[in-house]
Design a protein around this motif. Structure first.
Motif, PDB file in Angstrom:
ATOM      1  N   THR A  21     -17.158 -99.156 -59.368  1.00  0.00           N
ATOM      2  CA  THR A  21     -16.890 -97.953 -58.584  1.00  0.00           C
ATOM      3  C   THR A  21     -15.841 -97.114 -59.305  1.00  0.00           C
ATOM      4  N   LEU A  22     -16.123 -95.808 -59.435  1.00  0.00           N
ATOM      5  CA  LEU A  22     -15.214 -94.869 -60.089  1.00  0.00           C
ATOM      6  C   LEU A  22     -14.485 -94.059 -59.029  1.00  0.00           C
ATOM      7  N   TYR A  23     -13.186 -93.999 -59.142  1.00  0.00           N
ATOM      8  CA  TYR A  23     -12.350 -93.225 -58.239  1.00  0.00           C
ATOM      9  C   TYR A  23     -11.704 -92.110 -59.049  1.00  0.00           C
ATOM     10  N   LEU A  24     -12.033 -90.868 -58.747  1.00  0.00           N
ATOM     11  CA  LEU A  24     -11.448 -89.734 -59.466  1.00  0.00           C
ATOM     12  C   LEU A  24     -10.270 -89.176 -58.693  1.00  0.00           C
ATOM     13  N   ALA A  25      -9.246 -88.764 -59.419  1.00  0.00           N
ATOM     14  CA  ALA A  25      -8.114 -88.070 -58.813  1.00  0.00           C
ATOM     15  C   ALA A  25      -8.585 -86.707 -58.321  1.00  0.00           C
ATOM     16  N   GLY A  26      -7.847 -86.121 -57.422  1.00  0.00           N
ATOM     17  CA  GLY A  26      -8.158 -84.765 -56.976  1.00  0.00           C
ATOM     18  C   GLY A  26      -8.125 -83.813 -58.158  1.00  0.00           C
ATOM     19  N   GLN A  27      -9.148 -82.981 -58.268  1.00  0.00           N
ATOM     20  CA  GLN A  27      -9.263 -82.039 -59.377  1.00  0.00           C
ATOM     21  C   GLN A  27      -9.033 -80.619 -58.876  1.00  0.00           C
ATOM     22  N   VAL A  28      -8.295 -79.846 -59.662  1.00  0.00           N
ATOM     23  CA  VAL A  28      -8.049 -78.436 -59.367  1.00  0.00           C
ATOM     24  C   VAL A  28      -8.451 -77.615 -60.581  1.00  0.00           C
ATOM     25  N   ALA A  29      -8.614 -76.331 -60.402  1.00  0.00           N
ATOM     26  CA  ALA A  29      -9.061 -75.443 -61.477  1.00  0.00           C
ATOM     27  C   ALA A  29      -7.998 -75.300 -62.562  1.00  0.00           C
ATOM     28  N   ALA A  30      -8.453 -75.276 -63.808  1.00  0.00           N
ATOM     29  CA  ALA A  30      -7.550 -75.014 -64.929  1.00  0.00           C
ATOM     30  C   ALA A  30      -7.145 -73.542 -64.947  1.00  0.00           C
ATOM     31  N   ASP A  31      -8.081 -72.655 -64.594  1.00  0.00           N
ATOM     32  CA  ASP A  31      -7.805 -71.219 -64.523  1.00  0.00           C
ATOM     33  C   ASP A  31      -7.705 -70.829 -63.056  1.00  0.00           C
ATOM     34  N   SER A  32      -6.501 -70.831 -62.551  1.00  0.00           N
ATOM     35  CA  SER A  32      -6.292 -70.564 -61.129  1.00  0.00           C
ATOM     36  C   SER A  32      -6.367 -69.082 -60.780  1.00  0.00           C
TER      37      SER A  32
END
Length: 117
Positions: A21-32
């Motif tokens: 099982t893969l758990y990804l951290a919360g992702q946010v945009a690089a270009d906000s």
């Protein structure tokens, strides 16, 4: 019982893998500076890359949690999500309105996926 850490940082890891099982951290945009749809598209591209690096893809998603800063942007986020999610394979999902860590971030997405068999 092995645990794999992909792209670890000082504070957190981008992907942790345990028992297939893969758990990804919360992702946010690089270009906000992008609007909600643009930020969502960036995030989904990041998720694709992280899943691939760790041995999976979006067709193996199990769960997603999505935070938006304003539910007025829910439809814009959903348009990008709906165009991206694997047809017939949507994960369970929750979406809530929340204040994010930086005011320029409009969306954050965290997913859990199964490794490819």
């Amino acid at each position: 019982m092995s645990i794999q850490y992909h792209k670890p940082g000082a504070r957190m890891c981008q992907v942790t893998v345990h028992n297939g099982t893969l758990y990804l951290a919360g992702q946010v945009a690089a270009d906000s500076s992008a609007d909600t749809a643009g930020q969502t598209q960036q995030i989904l591209e990041q998720i694709d890359a992280l899943l691939a690096e760790a041995g999976s893809d979006k067709s193996h998603l199990l769960a997603a949690t999505i935070w938006v800063t304003d539910m007025a942007n829910f439809d814009a986020m959903n348009a990008a999500w709906d165009a991206w999610v694997a047809p017939g394979r949507p994960p369970v999902r929750a979406c809530v309105e929340a204040k994010l860590a930086k005011p320029e971030w409009l969306v954050e997405i965290m997913v859990t996926a199964a490794a490819k068999e």
